[in-house]
Design a protein around this motif. Structure first.
Motif, PDB file in Angstrom:
ATOM      1  N   ALA A   1       0.820  -1.223   0.000  1.00 51.36           N
ATOM      2  CA  ALA A   1       0.000   0.000   0.000  1.00 51.36           C
ATOM      3  C   ALA A   1       0.848   1.264   0.000  1.00 51.36           C
ATOM      4  N   GLN A   2       2.053   1.190   0.585  1.00 56.59           N
ATOM      5  CA  GLN A   2       2.970   2.344   0.587  1.00 56.59           C
ATOM      6  C   GLN A   2       4.093   2.183  -0.427  1.00 56.59           C
ATOM      7  N   ALA A   3       3.900   1.296  -1.409  1.00 56.83           N
ATOM      8  CA  ALA A   3       4.859   1.056  -2.492  1.00 56.83           C
ATOM      9  C   ALA A   3       6.200   0.552  -1.978  1.00 56.83           C
ATOM     10  N   LEU A   4       6.224  -0.094  -0.812  1.00 57.67           N
ATOM     11  CA  LEU A   4       7.466  -0.653  -0.283  1.00 57.67           C
ATOM     12  C   LEU A   4       7.830  -1.929  -1.037  1.00 57.67           C
ATOM     13  N   THR A   5       9.121  -2.246  -1.028  1.00 58.02           N
ATOM     14  CA  THR A   5       9.617  -3.481  -1.611  1.00 58.02           C
ATOM     15  C   THR A   5      10.389  -4.255  -0.549  1.00 58.02           C
ATOM     16  N   GLN A   6      10.683  -5.496  -0.849  1.00 60.98           N
ATOM     17  CA  GLN A   6      11.651  -6.273  -0.085  1.00 60.98           C
ATOM     18  C   GLN A   6      12.689  -6.778  -1.077  1.00 60.98           C
ATOM     19  N   ILE A   7      13.858  -6.168  -1.035  1.00 59.91           N
ATOM     20  CA  ILE A   7      14.973  -6.556  -1.897  1.00 59.91           C
ATOM     21  C   ILE A   7      16.205  -6.616  -1.013  1.00 59.91           C
ATOM     22  N   GLY A   8      16.599  -7.828  -0.649  1.00 55.80           N
ATOM     23  CA  GLY A   8      17.671  -8.036   0.308  1.00 55.80           C
ATOM     24  C   GLY A   8      17.208  -9.006   1.383  1.00 55.80           C
ATOM     25  N   TYR A   9      17.872  -8.988   2.529  1.00 52.20           N
ATOM     26  CA  TYR A   9      17.514  -9.866   3.650  1.00 52.20           C
ATOM     27  C   TYR A   9      16.572  -9.153   4.613  1.00 52.20           C
ATOM     28  N   TYR A  10      15.529  -9.900   5.044  1.00 52.11           N
ATOM     29  CA  TYR A  10      14.536  -9.373   5.982  1.00 52.11           C
ATOM     30  C   TYR A  10      14.139 -10.495   6.940  1.00 52.11           C
ATOM     31  N   PRO A  11      13.733 -10.131   8.170  1.00 60.39           N
ATOM     32  CA  PRO A  11      13.364 -11.163   9.144  1.00 60.39           C
ATOM     33  C   PRO A  11      12.027 -11.816   8.830  1.00 60.39           C
ATOM     34  N   ILE A  12      11.912 -13.077   9.201  1.00 59.95           N
ATOM     35  CA  ILE A  12      10.638 -13.779   9.158  1.00 59.95           C
ATOM     36  C   ILE A  12      10.420 -14.446  10.522  1.00 59.95           C
ATOM     37  N   ARG A  13       9.147 -14.730  10.810  1.00 60.02           N
ATOM     38  CA  ARG A  13       8.799 -15.347  12.084  1.00 60.02           C
ATOM     39  C   ARG A  13       7.915 -16.570  11.798  1.00 60.02           C
ATOM     40  N   PRO A  14       8.446 -17.755  11.977  1.00 59.37           N
ATOM     41  CA  PRO A  14       7.614 -18.939  11.772  1.00 59.37           C
ATOM     42  C   PRO A  14       6.498 -18.996  12.802  1.00 59.37           C
ATOM     43  N   THR A  15       5.343 -19.434  12.391  1.00 60.98           N
ATOM     44  CA  THR A  15       4.214 -19.630  13.298  1.00 60.98           C
ATOM     45  C   THR A  15       4.393 -20.964  14.033  1.00 60.98           C
ATOM     46  N   ALA A  16       3.491 -21.233  14.957  1.00 64.10           N
ATOM     47  CA  ALA A  16       3.531 -22.526  15.643  1.00 64.10           C
ATOM     48  C   ALA A  16       3.395 -23.670  14.636  1.00 64.10           C
ATOM     49  N   ALA A  17       2.546 -23.476  13.629  1.00 69.37           N
ATOM     50  CA  ALA A  17       2.380 -24.496  12.591  1.00 69.37           C
ATOM     51  C   ALA A  17       3.667 -24.655  11.782  1.00 69.37           C
ATOM     52  N   GLY A  18       4.345 -23.546  11.492  1.00 66.18           N
ATOM     53  CA  GLY A  18       5.603 -23.621  10.775  1.00 66.18           C
ATOM     54  C   GLY A  18       6.662 -24.369  11.552  1.00 66.18           C
ATOM     55  N   HIS A  19       6.754 -24.102  12.855  1.00 68.71           N
ATOM     56  CA  HIS A  19       7.712 -24.809  13.706  1.00 68.71           C
ATOM     57  C   HIS A  19       7.395 -26.297  13.773  1.00 68.71           C
ATOM     58  N   ALA A  20       6.098 -26.622  13.887  1.00 73.00           N
ATOM     59  CA  ALA A  20       5.712 -28.027  13.978  1.00 73.00           C
ATOM     60  C   ALA A  20       6.046 -28.794  12.715  1.00 73.00           C
ATOM     61  N   LEU A  21       5.913 -28.120  11.584  1.00 77.30           N
ATOM     62  CA  LEU A  21       6.154 -28.771  10.301  1.00 77.30           C
ATOM     63  C   LEU A  21       7.634 -28.941  10.016  1.00 77.30           C
ATOM     64  N   CYS A  22       8.405 -27.898  10.262  1.00 75.36           N
ATOM     65  CA  CYS A  22       9.816 -27.876   9.859  1.00 75.36           C
ATOM     66  C   CYS A  22      10.577 -26.995  10.842  1.00 75.36           C
ATOM     67  N   PRO A  23      11.411 -27.547  11.708  1.00 77.55           N
ATOM     68  CA  PRO A  23      12.116 -26.734  12.700  1.00 77.55           C
ATOM     69  C   PRO A  23      13.274 -25.957  12.092  1.00 77.55           C
ATOM     70  N   ASN A  24      13.888 -25.123  12.928  1.00 82.49           N
ATOM     71  CA  ASN A  24      15.130 -24.420  12.581  1.00 82.49           C
ATOM     72  C   ASN A  24      14.984 -23.494  11.373  1.00 82.49           C
ATOM     73  N   TRP A  25      13.930 -22.680  11.389  1.00 81.26           N
ATOM     74  CA  TRP A  25      13.773 -21.667  10.353  1.00 81.26           C
ATOM     75  C   TRP A  25      14.866 -20.607  10.498  1.00 81.26           C
ATOM     76  N   PRO A  26      15.354 -20.056   9.401  1.00 80.15           N
ATOM     77  CA  PRO A  26      16.351 -18.981   9.497  1.00 80.15           C
ATOM     78  C   PRO A  26      15.726 -17.702  10.042  1.00 80.15           C
TER      79      PRO A  26
END
Length: 264
Positions: A133-158
């Protein structure tokens, strides 16, 4: 061919398994369908991970006339990669690719969409794909946060992952959120055996050099990281992202067989 996602979204969430040698050997006879969107594109580290598991790569570029198969019976799975185009573009090949994703969804075959591929999956499932909405981009490294479901499926997210995109998408109805972010909240999701990730675990160091050279103009976009930060951050975060990818790819292909056995 769009349809409601609750048709396939209710599959039990189980951790990604490590395949037994017999399962790995039986699947190794089938290639993985690889969809690329530029003449110079490669499957990068995803291709390396698949080859290490014994899979051949059936590389096709529908943009340049390559056909898509009528079924995935002869493939272990399919991976749709990124590209500079948009899932909203009116080009025939974009429409064909989005419509084709109905096949792995219906057949419950492993499907992985990366960046543009994830946006195509989201659009096939009825979600909106649009710029920030503010014309932002993601180009480069940015943080992510796995959900509980993400952790249950596949541990050790970067902690941080590599991005190169100007558009994001809503979470399709009936799907499961696996990882979230800040400016672009939906970073990874699944429905059945189909997964979409907004980031680029496929990028090798050579690809990063190419992208930051050919796409240098994009580095001045709002929210983009300067070129030197791409390589400085890679030295910090890449080991974890590569390890996560290897575990993800192995479990992604093994998942369908484990779910099928559990249903018997």
């Amino acid at each position: 061919m769009s349809f409601r996602t609750d048709r396939f979204g209710g599959a039990e969430l189980v951790p990604f398994p490590r395949r037994t040698p017999s399962a790995a050997a039986s699947e190794a006879r089938l290639p993985v369908l690889i969809i690329l969107h530029q003449e110079s594109s490669t499957p990068g580290r995803v291709g390396n991970a698949l080859r290490a598991l014994g899979h051949r790569l059936d590389i096709r570029r529908p943009r340049f006339g390559d056909p898509l198969p009528d079924t995935l019976d002869q493939h272990a799975g399919a991976v749709f990669f990124g590209g500079p185009m948009s899932a909203n573009d009116p080009d025939d090949y974009i429409r064909r690719e989005i419509d084709w994703i109905e096949i792995p969804l219906r057949e419950q075959r492993p499907f992985l969409g990366i960046c543009l591929g994830a946006q195509m999956l989201a659009m096939q499932l009825g979600a909106r794909v649009a710029p920030h909405a503010q014309a932002l981009t993601q180009i480069g490294y940015y943080p992510i946060r796995p959900t509980a479901a993400g952790h249950a499926l596949c541990p050790n997210w970067p902690a941080q992952v590599y991005h190169w995109h100007r558009e994001g998408f809503e979470l399709p109805v009936g799907t499961e959120l696996l990882a979230e972010g800040d400016d672009f909240p939906i970073q990874a999701f699944r429905t059945g055996n189909a997964f979409g990730v907004q980031f680029h675990p496929d990028v090798t160091c050579a690809m990063m050099h190419c992208w930051t050279t050919r796409g240098y103009d994009g580095l001045s976009a709002p929210g983009a990281r300067e070129r030197h930060h791409h390589f400085a951050d890679r030295a910090v975060y890449d080991v974890a992202e590569r390890a996560w990818l290897d575990h993800f790819i192995d479990g992604w292909l093994a998942r369908r067989q484990v779910l099928a056995q559990a249903a018997e």
